[in-house]
Write a protein that holds these residues in place. Sequence first.
Motif, PDB file in Angstrom:
ATOM      1  N   GLU A  33      80.610  -2.892  69.747  1.00  0.00           N
ATOM      2  CA  GLU A  33      80.637  -4.044  69.123  1.00  0.00           C
ATOM      3  C   GLU A  33      79.057  -5.396  69.697  1.00  0.00           C
ATOM      4  O   GLU A  33      78.130  -5.459  68.599  1.00  0.00           O
ATOM      5  N   PHE A  76      83.727 -11.852  70.026  1.00  0.00           N
ATOM      6  CA  PHE A  76      84.693 -10.807  69.734  1.00  0.00           C
ATOM      7  C   PHE A  76      85.884 -11.472  68.897  1.00  0.00           C
ATOM      8  O   PHE A  76      86.625 -12.186  69.503  1.00  0.00           O
ATOM      9  N   THR A 117      83.311  -4.610  75.691  1.00  0.00           N
ATOM     10  CA  THR A 117      82.753  -4.860  73.558  1.00  0.00           C
ATOM     11  C   THR A 117      81.499  -3.913  73.381  1.00  0.00           C
ATOM     12  O   THR A 117      80.836  -4.432  72.716  1.00  0.00           O
TER      13      THR A 117
END
Length: 374
Positions: A279, A52, A276
């Motif tokens: 994501e 990421f 995250t």
Amino acid sequence: MPLAEIADSFFRPALGDLVPYEPGKPVEEVQRELGLERVVKLASNEGPFGPFPAALEALERAARELNRYPDGGAYRLRTELAARLGVRFEEVAVGAGADGLIDCLCQATLGPGDETVFGWPSFASYMIDTVKQGATPRPIPLREHRYDLEAMREAITARTKLVFICLPNNPTGTMNTRSELDAWLDDVPDHVLTVVDQAYFEYLEDPDYPDAIAEYLRAGRRLLVLRTFSKIYGLAGLRVGYGISAAPVISAIGKVKRAFDVSHPAQAAALASLGTEAEVEHRRRLNVAGREQLLAVLRAHGLRPAGPAVANFLYVDVGEDSKPFFEQLLREGVIVRPLHGFGAPGAVRITVGTEEENAFLDRALGRIGAPAAA
């Protein structure tokens, strides 16, 4: 005596018949050996995407401190994992992938005369790390490509210390349900530690798939739960995973774990990857679409993957020996995984790739044709 003439008796007897883990072929090696310009690797269940953005930024910062040893206790990462998972700091172990923690657990618990139980075919480290300690593995055949928990319960003896449940199972990509795990934990003897390997946890969205930490471990069940940053988080090359269990189990693992086994960049990237969720959800959706595409590709070429598959790979029986099929695809620039070391010599495991990588496999299969036994 010259070094090359050291007798087999010099080494521990347990290693005599041990077959070491054989990793998937690297892309560069295949390109070099076969002179191929393009090679697609669909062999090792890696995510098809890199770290990421936050993890890449953390890696850049960490690179400036590579002259320093890492935090051997992984304090910041363990603290954050404990807070997010609702457990105590003392209940968190960090290691060189979930695989590294399996090795440490076996070192800490097993010796000659001890036994482990697990489904088979399954993750090879359960077998390898048991044998390395001179203990006895009890592999139990799968039933319809899934762990047969009833047969595994019957295989437990007074000598059984560890039971490994791969959830979902690698290499078949199938899972056992919450109700099956409930029944297992209600029935398993108190002298056994159940290891629930959830390396692919973030890919799952099936409502019958249990969160073993939230549902079982925090309720006081006798478990070690394993997870990793190698898959959906795109950090396979850094080797960082974690285990959650009672403090005495984590303490024992810490006694045998190598000093500084998780590098500073690995810890930094893993820490930055937490939080995250959007994501992770995006990659989960991409994986579902990619798995459906891969399933359609394989079926179009006469192959019948096991299922229902729930992770980021598919398992396919291709005949008595999967090596010829593997080698044919290799010459076409596609690396898949023959499964001799996983207990399934007639099958291959194929990782979900990007849309373009799955299409590349489609074209390669079109050139070689389906195996005769498919």
